[in-house]
Design a protein around this motif. Structure first.
Motif, PDB file in Angstrom:
ATOM      1  N   GLU A 210     -15.072 -15.030  29.560  1.00  0.00           N
ATOM      2  CA  GLU A 210     -14.141 -14.069  30.154  1.00  0.00           C
ATOM      3  C   GLU A 210     -14.806 -12.713  30.391  1.00  0.00           C
ATOM      4  N   ASN A 211     -15.564 -12.200  29.418  1.00  0.00           N
ATOM      5  CA  ASN A 211     -16.150 -10.862  29.551  1.00  0.00           C
ATOM      6  C   ASN A 211     -17.667 -10.882  29.545  1.00  0.00           C
ATOM      7  N   ILE A 212     -18.264 -12.043  29.837  1.00  0.00           N
ATOM      8  CA  ILE A 212     -19.725 -12.105  29.837  1.00  0.00           C
ATOM      9  C   ILE A 212     -20.315 -11.291  30.982  1.00  0.00           C
ATOM     10  N   THR A 213     -19.587 -11.163  32.078  1.00  0.00           N
ATOM     11  CA  THR A 213     -20.105 -10.398  33.222  1.00  0.00           C
ATOM     12  C   THR A 213     -20.278  -8.920  32.885  1.00  0.00           C
ATOM     13  N   ASN A 214     -19.537  -8.415  31.905  1.00  0.00           N
ATOM     14  CA  ASN A 214     -19.658  -7.000  31.511  1.00  0.00           C
ATOM     15  C   ASN A 214     -20.469  -6.827  30.225  1.00  0.00           C
ATOM     16  N   LEU A 215     -21.170  -7.869  29.840  1.00  0.00           N
ATOM     17  CA  LEU A 215     -21.836  -7.848  28.545  1.00  0.00           C
ATOM     18  C   LEU A 215     -22.982  -6.844  28.484  1.00  0.00           C
ATOM     19  N   ILE A 219     -26.506  -1.763  28.352  1.00  0.00           N
ATOM     20  CA  ILE A 219     -27.781  -2.112  27.732  1.00  0.00           C
ATOM     21  C   ILE A 219     -28.848  -1.058  27.984  1.00  0.00           C
ATOM     22  N   SER A 220     -28.650  -0.231  29.018  1.00  0.00           N
ATOM     23  CA  SER A 220     -29.652   0.804  29.308  1.00  0.00           C
ATOM     24  C   SER A 220     -29.709   1.861  28.217  1.00  0.00           C
ATOM     25  N   GLU A 221     -28.633   1.972  27.419  1.00  0.00           N
ATOM     26  CA  GLU A 221     -28.616   2.939  26.329  1.00  0.00           C
ATOM     27  C   GLU A 221     -29.357   2.440  25.095  1.00  0.00           C
ATOM     28  N   ALA A 241     -27.595 -16.002  33.102  1.00  0.00           N
ATOM     29  CA  ALA A 241     -27.421 -15.521  34.474  1.00  0.00           C
ATOM     30  C   ALA A 241     -27.212 -14.016  34.494  1.00  0.00           C
ATOM     31  N   GLU A 242     -26.364 -13.499  33.613  1.00  0.00           N
ATOM     32  CA  GLU A 242     -26.118 -12.050  33.565  1.00  0.00           C
ATOM     33  C   GLU A 242     -27.361 -11.299  33.104  1.00  0.00           C
ATOM     34  N   ALA A 243     -28.095 -11.858  32.182  1.00  0.00           N
ATOM     35  CA  ALA A 243     -29.313 -11.190  31.711  1.00  0.00           C
ATOM     36  C   ALA A 243     -30.339 -11.093  32.826  1.00  0.00           C
ATOM     37  N   ALA A 244     -30.420 -12.130  33.666  1.00  0.00           N
ATOM     38  CA  ALA A 244     -31.366 -12.093  34.784  1.00  0.00           C
ATOM     39  C   ALA A 244     -30.993 -11.007  35.775  1.00  0.00           C
ATOM     40  N   LYS A 245     -29.678 -10.755  35.964  1.00  0.00           N
ATOM     41  CA  LYS A 245     -29.250  -9.699  36.888  1.00  0.00           C
ATOM     42  C   LYS A 245     -29.708  -8.326  36.410  1.00  0.00           C
ATOM     43  N   HIS A 246     -29.804  -8.135  35.123  1.00  0.00           N
ATOM     44  CA  HIS A 246     -30.217  -6.835  34.559  1.00  0.00           C
ATOM     45  C   HIS A 246     -31.701  -6.813  34.198  1.00  0.00           C
ATOM     46  N   ASN A 247     -32.458  -7.787  34.720  1.00  0.00           N
ATOM     47  CA  ASN A 247     -33.909  -7.856  34.479  1.00  0.00           C
ATOM     48  C   ASN A 247     -34.245  -7.899  32.990  1.00  0.00           C
ATOM     49  N   THR A 249     -34.752 -10.853  31.406  1.00  0.00           N
ATOM     50  CA  THR A 249     -35.497 -12.085  31.120  1.00  0.00           C
ATOM     51  C   THR A 249     -36.917 -12.013  31.663  1.00  0.00           C
ATOM     52  N   THR A 250     -37.332 -10.806  32.030  1.00  0.00           N
ATOM     53  CA  THR A 250     -38.675 -10.617  32.587  1.00  0.00           C
ATOM     54  C   THR A 250     -39.650 -10.244  31.473  1.00  0.00           C
ATOM     55  N   ASP A 251     -40.854  -9.921  31.888  1.00  0.00           N
ATOM     56  CA  ASP A 251     -41.906  -9.574  30.938  1.00  0.00           C
ATOM     57  C   ASP A 251     -41.505  -8.341  30.118  1.00  0.00           C
ATOM     58  N   GLY A 252     -41.793  -8.404  28.847  1.00  0.00           N
ATOM     59  CA  GLY A 252     -41.458  -7.300  27.948  1.00  0.00           C
ATOM     60  C   GLY A 252     -40.229  -7.561  27.119  1.00  0.00           C
ATOM     61  N   ASN A 253     -39.435  -8.595  27.462  1.00  0.00           N
ATOM     62  CA  ASN A 253     -38.233  -8.939  26.713  1.00  0.00           C
ATOM     63  C   ASN A 253     -38.513 -10.136  25.807  1.00  0.00           C
ATOM     64  N   VAL A 254     -37.679 -10.288  24.781  1.00  0.00           N
ATOM     65  CA  VAL A 254     -37.819 -11.380  23.820  1.00  0.00           C
ATOM     66  C   VAL A 254     -36.436 -11.973  23.590  1.00  0.00           C
ATOM     67  N   TRP A 255     -36.357 -13.349  23.558  1.00  0.00           N
ATOM     68  CA  TRP A 255     -35.084 -14.038  23.337  1.00  0.00           C
ATOM     69  C   TRP A 255     -35.254 -15.065  22.226  1.00  0.00           C
ATOM     70  N   PHE A 256     -34.406 -14.936  21.189  1.00  0.00           N
ATOM     71  CA  PHE A 256     -34.264 -15.956  20.163  1.00  0.00           C
ATOM     72  C   PHE A 256     -32.847 -16.500  20.260  1.00  0.00           C
ATOM     73  N   VAL A 257     -32.705 -17.826  20.357  1.00  0.00           N
ATOM     74  CA  VAL A 257     -31.375 -18.414  20.525  1.00  0.00           C
ATOM     75  C   VAL A 257     -31.186 -19.516  19.494  1.00  0.00           C
TER      76      VAL A 257
END
Length: 964
Positions: A210-215, A219-221, A241-247, A249-257
């Motif tokens: 429901e609110n993932i689009t505003n997640l 994040i810039s803060e 998908a939302e993370a890719a829109k805000h760049n 998932t590119t170089d410099g980021n780290v994801w643990f799931v």
């Protein structure tokens, strides 16, 4: 309550008469219920049981295990009915339950409710929801798998392994999402950042998207770019998908799931470089085998006690298995080495020793499909192993790990007011910082809880401006809210336990600027922050921008009254001896010159010689020689007196030279003494109430004394007198409320150079450096450290030091002479003033004395004149008397001769004239002898003469003589 009426009558009758614990000879038959996801597992279960029955050493003596098998229904009501209709009538000792991935966990929950009501243990082999750890609901449930929240432990070890300190935690707003947040947050609280990680931001979304689009809107803060994701398979697709829109998932980021976020569709849509945690040994058959072995081993110790048989019907709701809780405790206390690894349970019945596989999502170059590849393992015993050589990070990077932080161009700066590093001043009349000084706007938290604008300047502010200019970043400065540098403090939080009692939950947290840095309120500390081991465990430091140590500030101790400072070269006894010698020499000079045959008294022709050496002139000569003044009066003339005068002159020369040299030491190089000598002074090492010393509460200086064993006595003493800020301590020192203040040498040197009544004493100790503080793993640490090193090499730091710290007002040092002032020579001026005050009254005394002497001299002259007149009168009187007596004798003789021949003749004119003369002379003598005699006595004298008119001349002479 519906369980009471749901069982069919036929099954009830069958269950009532069917014995569960059958005895075949001496063999005890124990039934175990199985509710599994597939019918295929029935044969496998029988194989495992038969193998155990054949290995009698694994079971209690004369015991045989039997299986009551049922396929688990997706309907929770049907699952509960199957328990009462199929399992309970066979008097099962335990129930093993599993469900498929696409099946809801409500069916295992209904089975756990039903069996728990009768205290029949239930062993789950696939249920991982957190709710099954709640023993108030699932009192007889245990499982061979850990809950989903247990993956937080693997995340924590991964963060420590790679050294990332700040994370963004993304969880669903459901029970398991809250559980994994609580578990990870508990690790953060327990470790308090000492191992280098904390939650910078927590993002929560509602399951279903429901609110993932505003997640990621805010994040810039956030500075951290290490993301921890707990999500279901479907929700993970939307998050990626939302993370890719805000760049992100590119170089410099780290994801643990977690496991579900990298399976099925989520794996297909996942970006490259995702790291996931999967439970090792998730095969259902292996978990069934381990569950059977746990039951078998628990039965061995269970049958050693007095036990009762399990219930055989669900009709009697008040009848539960009395030995069920005991058997449950035996189960959770069992430890086996199974097919899924080492298996043990915690008090909640969860598997305590799971193992995980670390997977990495990689793009298959041939097929273009994302696959997960094993890159490591985690075990509760052997901990973490990662193959970093084959690890792929987001953006396709391999090898060097990402920074995991955002290189934001705007930094939040926290600082503290400490002169000369940071000065805080109000804005000018136009609401701006003055252009005449290099000041920047800063925000201060006022008493009303609001932020007000101020102007900040100083050493650190100039350093910040130069760094921002060279490294091209912007900043916003604020003063730390609590006014502290930063130290660990114990915080107590009241917690209400299950019994309604309130307990205090204590933990250690950082306060001050360090606390703001750790909690994310600031990105950088720009202040004179001391670098020490305690702080370095939680934050990063730049290279020191200033090296210094600790020193002691005290108030100067004056020598005494400055009016008598010119008396200081000699002691009082010596001054008294000099004064006595002056007068003794003067007296001996006078005596030698007075009695010497060659002195002026003997050689002078006149007794009124003015050059004769009197006692007063000898005294003047003695003082003149001593004070090196000219002699205008008499000097010794005799050889003996002159020899003494020469010796006295030599004595005077030595004394004057010694006085002059010692006066220079006391006045020219005079320094007020300090009350102590340094850190090893006995008054510091052996503290007492008569000498109070302190530092600042919660500062690195306090921690230094706390760490040093040999300074523990001083630390305990200072705890009672420490101040909140440096300014408060300095004010107390100036007001004599404090005897010594221990602080950083750079700050105290500045204070002493601007307050001439204060002075630093002793050598530096506890040498350290001031550094800029950063969050753990900040990309700015290395950049700013290199820039600070270049500032040291180029002389920028030296220039800042000269502008703010070395700009002294008190130009005094221990090896430079002081400039004499009125305070040093005031006593001499007072001495001259005293001479003037004494001289003015003496002139009036001299005038009065002179007038008195002149008056007395006049009186003496009158007395001498009167005496001379009296002597003349007495002489004349004697002459006249003698003449009269002679004449009277002659007359008597003549009368005697005449009386014989002649009668008394009448008075002749000559006789009358002579008688008149005699009366006049008699009157004159009477006035000389008695001036007070009045003239009225003269007629009496004349009358007497008249009476004797006719007498003989002799008789008249006798009368006259008698009268005189």
């Amino acid at each position: 309550m519906w369980l009471r009426y749901c069982c069919l009558p036929a099954y009830i009758l069958l269950a009532w008469f069917l014995p569960t614990e059958l005895v075949d000879g001496n063999v005890r038959h124990v039934n175990i219920g199985f509710l599994l996801s597939k019918e295929d597992y029935h044969g496998y279960v029988n194989e495992v049981l038969n193998e155990l029955n054949d290995r009698s050493q694994l079971l209690p003596s004369n015991t045989k295990l039997n299986a009551t098998f049922q396929v688990l229904s997706w309907n929770p009501i049907e699952s509960a009915l199957s328990v009462c209709q199929t399992l309970v009538p066979t008097q099962v000792y335990a129930v093993v339950v599993s469900h498929s991935r696409n099946m809801s966990s409500t069916s295992p929950a209904s089975i756990s409710y039903t069996c728990g009501f009768y205290r029949i243990p239930v062993i789950g082999i696939s249920t991982r929801e957190h709710v099954f750890s709640d023993k108030h609901i699932h009192m007889s449930f245990l499982r061979t798998v850990p809950p989903y929240s247990h993956q937080a432990l693997v995340w924590a070890d991964l963060l420590r392994y790679f050294g990332w300190t700040r994370v963004v935690l993304i969880t669903s707003d459901d029970q398991d999402g809250r559980a994994i947040y609580k578990t990870f947050h508990g690790l953060e609280d327990d470790l308090d950042g000492s191992n280098g990680f904390m939650i910078e931001r927590s993002l929560i979304y509602k399951p279903g998207g429901e609110n993932i689009t505003n997640l990621f809107t805010s994040i810039s803060e956030v500075q951290s770019r290490v993301f921890l994701l707990y999500a279901s398979e479907s929700d993970a697709v939307q998050v990626y998908a939302e993370a890719a829109k805000h760049n992100l998932t590119t170089d410099g980021n780290v994801w643990f799931v977690t496991e579900d976020a990298l399976t099925g569709k989520a794996l297909q849509q996942a970006p490259e470089g995702i790291i996931s945690v999967h439970l090792n040994g998730s095969d259902e058959r292996s978990h069934v085998t381990d569950a059977i072995h746990v039951i078998a081993k628990a039965l061995k110790s269970f049958f050693e006690e007095n036990t009762t048989a399990p219930p055989k019907t669900c009709q009697n709701s008040g009848h539960f298995w009395s030995s069920g809780p005991s058997f449950y405790r035996k189960l959770i206390g069992t430890k086996v080495e199974g097919e899924t690894g080492y298996l043990s349970f915690n008090m909640q019945g969860d598997r305590a020793t799971p193992s995980y596989v670390i997977y990495n999502s990689k793009r298959n170059i041939t097929t273009g499909v994302t696959e997960h590849v094993k890159v490591g393992e985690w075990d509760s015993l052997t901990q973490l192993k990662v193959d970093t050589a084959h690890l792929v990070w987001p953006g396709g990077r391999m090898g060097r790990k990402p920074e995991g932080v955002s290189s934001s161009s705007k930094l939040q700066i926290t600082t503290i007011e400490t002169h000369p590093f940071v000065f805080v001043e109000p804005l000018d009349s136009e609401g701006k910082c003055s252009q005449t000084i290099s000041a920047v706007e800063c925000h201060k938290h006022n008493a009303t809880g609001e932020w007000s604008k101020m102007c900040c300047k100083g050493f650190c502010i100039d350093l910040l401006v130069k760094l921002a200019s060279n490294l091209n970043f912007s900043y916003e400065v604020h003063l730390v809210e609590d006014g502290l540098y930063g130290s660990l403090e114990i915080v107590s939080t009241p917690v209400v336990n299950g019994g309604g009692k309130t307990n205090n939950n204590t933990k250690k947290t950082w306060n001050g600027m360090v606390g703001e840095l750790i909690t994310g309120k600031a990105n950088m500390i720009v202040a004179p922050l001391t670098i020490n081991n305690e702080r370095a465990q939680f934050i990063d430091f730049s290279v020191p921008f200033k090296y210094q140590g600790l020193t002691i500030l005290v108030k100067k101790k004056d020598h005494g009254s400055s009016f008598a400072s010119f008396f200081q070269p000699f002691e009082t006894a010596l001054w008294l001896l000099i004064g006595l010698a002056v007068h003794i020499v003067a007296l001996i000079l006078y005596v030698l010159d007075r009695f010497s045959p060659f002195g002026r008294f003997k050689s002078s022709q006149s007794s009124d010689d003015q050059d004769a050496l009197t006692l007063s002139s000898a005294m003047w000569f003695s003082w003149g020689v001593l004070l090196n003044s000219g002699m205008g009066e008499g000097t010794p003339r005799s050889l003996s007196a002159r020899v003494l005068g020469m010796v006295w002159a030599g004595f005077a020369m030595i004394m004057v030279a010694s006085y002059t040299a010692n006066l220079a030491a006391f006045l020219v190089l005079d320094r007020p003494e300090a009350s102590i000598t340094g850190i090893n002074d006995p008054r510091l090492r052996n503290p007492s109430e008569s000498f109070k010393y302190a530092t600042v509460t919660g500062s690195s200086v306090e921690q230094y004394f706390k760490r040093q064993v040999e300074l523990s006595t001083m630390y305990r003493f200072m705890e009672n007198y420490n101040y909140g800020t440096v300014d408060e301590a300095i004010e107390a020192l100036s007001a004599n409320q404090l005897d010594a203040f221990i602080w950083d040498s750079a700050v105290l040197d500045y204070v002493a150079s601007n307050n001439c009544n204060l002075v630093t004493v002793g050598e530096l100790f506890g040498r350290c450096g001031f550094g800029l503080g950063f969050q753990k793993g900040s990309p700015w640490t290395e950049k700013i450290s290199l820039e600070v090193l270049s500032f040291h090499e180029s002389g920028v730091m030296e220039a800042l030091d000269g502008e703010w710290i070395s700009n002294k007002h008190c130009k005094l040092s221990d090896n430079q002479p002081a400039t004499l002032g009125l305070s040093n020579m005031a006593g001499v001026f007072i001495l001259v003033a005293g001479g003037i005050v004494m001289g003015v009254p003496l002139i009036f005394v001299e005038i009065f004395y002179k007038h008195h002497m002149e008056t007395k001299e006049k009186q003496m002259q009158l007395a001498r004149m009167a005496a001379q007149r009296w002597r003349g009168t007495v002489q004349r009187r004697r002459t006249i008397r003698q003449t009269l007596l002679n004449k009277a004798q002659q007359v008597r003789e003549n009368q005697k001769s005449n009386m014989r021949t002649w009668p008394l003749p009448a008075k002749t004119k000559d006789e009358e004239s002579r008688e008149s003369d005699i009366a006049t002379i008699s009157q004159t003598h009477q006035s000389v002898i008695d001036p007070t005699q009045s003239n009225s006595d003269l007629p009496l004298l004349h009358s007497r003469g008249s009476c004797c008119h006719r007498n003989h001349l002799t008789g008249q002479a006798e009368v006259l003589e008698h009268t005189v």
